[in-house]
Design an enzyme around this catalytic site. Structure first.
Site, short mmCIF file in Angstrom:
data_model
loop_
_atom_site.label_atom_id
_atom_site.label_comp_id
_atom_site.label_asym_id
_atom_site.label_seq_id
_atom_site.Cartn_x
_atom_site.Cartn_y
_atom_site.Cartn_z
N ARG A 1 0.94 -1.32 0.01
CA ARG A 1 -0.06 -0.14 -0.13
C ARG A 1 0.99 1.29 0.09
NH1 ARG A 1 -4.48 0.15 4.49
NH2 ARG A 1 -2.80 0.85 5.86
N LYS B 1 -2.81 6.14 1.31
CA LYS B 1 -2.72 6.86 2.56
C LYS B 1 -1.95 8.18 2.51
CE LYS B 1 -2.48 4.76 7.25
NZ LYS B 1 -3.90 5.07 7.53
N GLU C 1 -16.60 5.53 4.33
CA GLU C 1 -15.78 4.84 5.37
C GLU C 1 -15.89 6.15 6.54
OE1 GLU C 1 -11.73 4.32 4.80
OE2 GLU C 1 -11.54 5.94 3.42
N1 PLP Z 1 -9.49 3.93 6.54
C1 PLP Z 1 -8.60 5.09 6.48
C2 PLP Z 1 -9.14 6.39 6.23
C3 PLP Z 1 -7.37 4.91 7.60
O1 PLP Z 1 -6.76 6.03 7.87
C4 PLP Z 1 -7.37 3.39 7.96
C5 PLP Z 1 -6.14 3.24 8.80
O2 PLP Z 1 -5.14 3.00 8.69
C6 PLP Z 1 -8.30 2.52 7.59
C7 PLP Z 1 -9.50 2.70 6.73
C8 PLP Z 1 -8.08 1.21 7.82
O3 PLP Z 1 -6.80 0.49 7.28
P1 PLP Z 1 -5.98 -0.65 8.11
O4 PLP Z 1 -7.02 -1.68 8.15
O5 PLP Z 1 -5.14 -0.95 6.92
O6 PLP Z 1 -5.50 -0.13 9.39
#
Ligand code: PLP
Length: 306
Positions: A48, A151, A187
């Site tokens: 990622r 991210k 989300e």
């Molecule tokens: N959505 C957002 C915007 C996030 O910042 C995160 C956290 O990292 C997630 C979803 C969940 O991702 P992960 O399960 O890889 O931590």
């Protein structure tokens, strides 16, 4: 060159400060019962991180270097890893920024890749406090063809004012809908959403959500529990039909959502006791992360030398 220290010095014209070339990752390390430290699914974070870099026209960090940085940071801070059984973990934050001084709008010529770690408990302070989400149709965190699926620091800048306002009004976080139609669930500010209806677990599919690694775990563990998993756009109109709604994320873990407020109406899903599937998914994930249950998918990676 490997350096250590909590501070960096940047030119005031650094690209990351003006044109936003800044990405990061979040993953966790856990002490297992035999005393070794394991990092959870670091290769997924490496992938990622690479996709984030490419989307922001940055130099991607090779997977091996990413893992080396993560393992080095954990090993050098071994003494800060919370004891097995104490409920905590070591949060690991890799970051990459464009550091060249440029006034013209162009990608940086040089990048800094760094990793720091922090021992943590759980993200939503005072677990047990009901998670209440607020749908904000007047705010967008990310655009369908933008950078919401990586991210990038910019996504969090875009969500901060919503989070601050939601907290001030007694909510835990904002729940975003898709920016184009406002009809579909996206989300939350820092975690993905899932829902349970009967024997089906549903994850909202959307081009503007961050594809969470915990979300992948939720889908797999739900299948292991014998649930049907649907990954598809989820309409806001479906909200009242859900038996359970949960959030998933590295920091948040897997936690039940008490309620979602949509257009002034609070739709209540119940408390922890009324969320048996979410609670079970959380227990399954935690047991694997802590080395207390079989790691059937090879999600835990031992940190060499711990
Ligand atoms: N959505 C957002 C915007 C996030 O910042 C995160 C956290 O990292 C997630 C979803 C969940 O991702 P992960 O399960 O890889 O931590």
């Amino acid at each position: 060159m490997v350096t250590s220290g909590a501070d960096v010095t940047l030119p005031l014209a650094a690209v990351c400060l003006h044109y936003g070339q800044a990405i990061f990752e979040g993953l966790k390390g856990f002490e297992h019962p035999d005393g070794t430290v394991h990092v959870f699914r670091p290769r997924d974070n490496a992938g990622r991180f690479r996709r984030s870099a490419l989307k922001l026209a940055m130099e991607p960090v090779p997977e091996e270097l990413f893992l080396e940085g993560v393992f080095l940071a954990v090993r050098n801070n071994r003494r800060f890893v919370p004891e097995c059984g104490a409920g905590g973990s070591l949060y690991i934050r890799p970051v990459e920024i464009g550091v060249s001084a440029e006034l013209g709008l162009k990608p940086s010529r040089e990048y800094l890749f760094a990793v720091f770690v922090v021992p943590v408990g759980s993200y939503f302070a005072g677990r047990g406090v009901p998670v209440r989400l607020l749908v904000r149709e007047d705010l967008d965190r990310a655009a369908p063809q933008g950078i919401g699926d990586v991210k990038a620091a910019a996504n969090y800048a875009a969500s901060l004012r919503g989070t601050v306002d939601a907290k001030a009004r007694g909510y835990t976080e904002v729940l975003y809908t898709d920016a184009r139609t406002k009809r579909f669930l996206d989300e939350s500010g820092a975690s993905n959403l899932f829902a349970v209806r009967g024997a089906t677990l549903i994850t909202p599919a959307s081009p503007s959500i961050l594809p969470g690694i915990t979300r992948l775990c939720v889908q797999q563990l739900a299948r292991d529990m014998g649930l049907l998993v649907e990954d598809r756009p989820v309409s806001v109109d479906e909200l009242p039909s859900f038996d359970e709604v949960g959030l998933s994320g590295t920091a948040a873990g897997i936690i039940p959502v008490h309620s979602i407020t949509y257009r002034e109406e609070e739709i209540v899903f119940g408390d922890r006791a009324a969320a048996p599937i979410t609670t079970r998914l959380s227990a399954m994930l935690t047991a694997i992360q802590r080395g207390e249950a079989a790691d059937a998918y090879g999600w835990c990676e031992a940190v060499p030398g711990t």
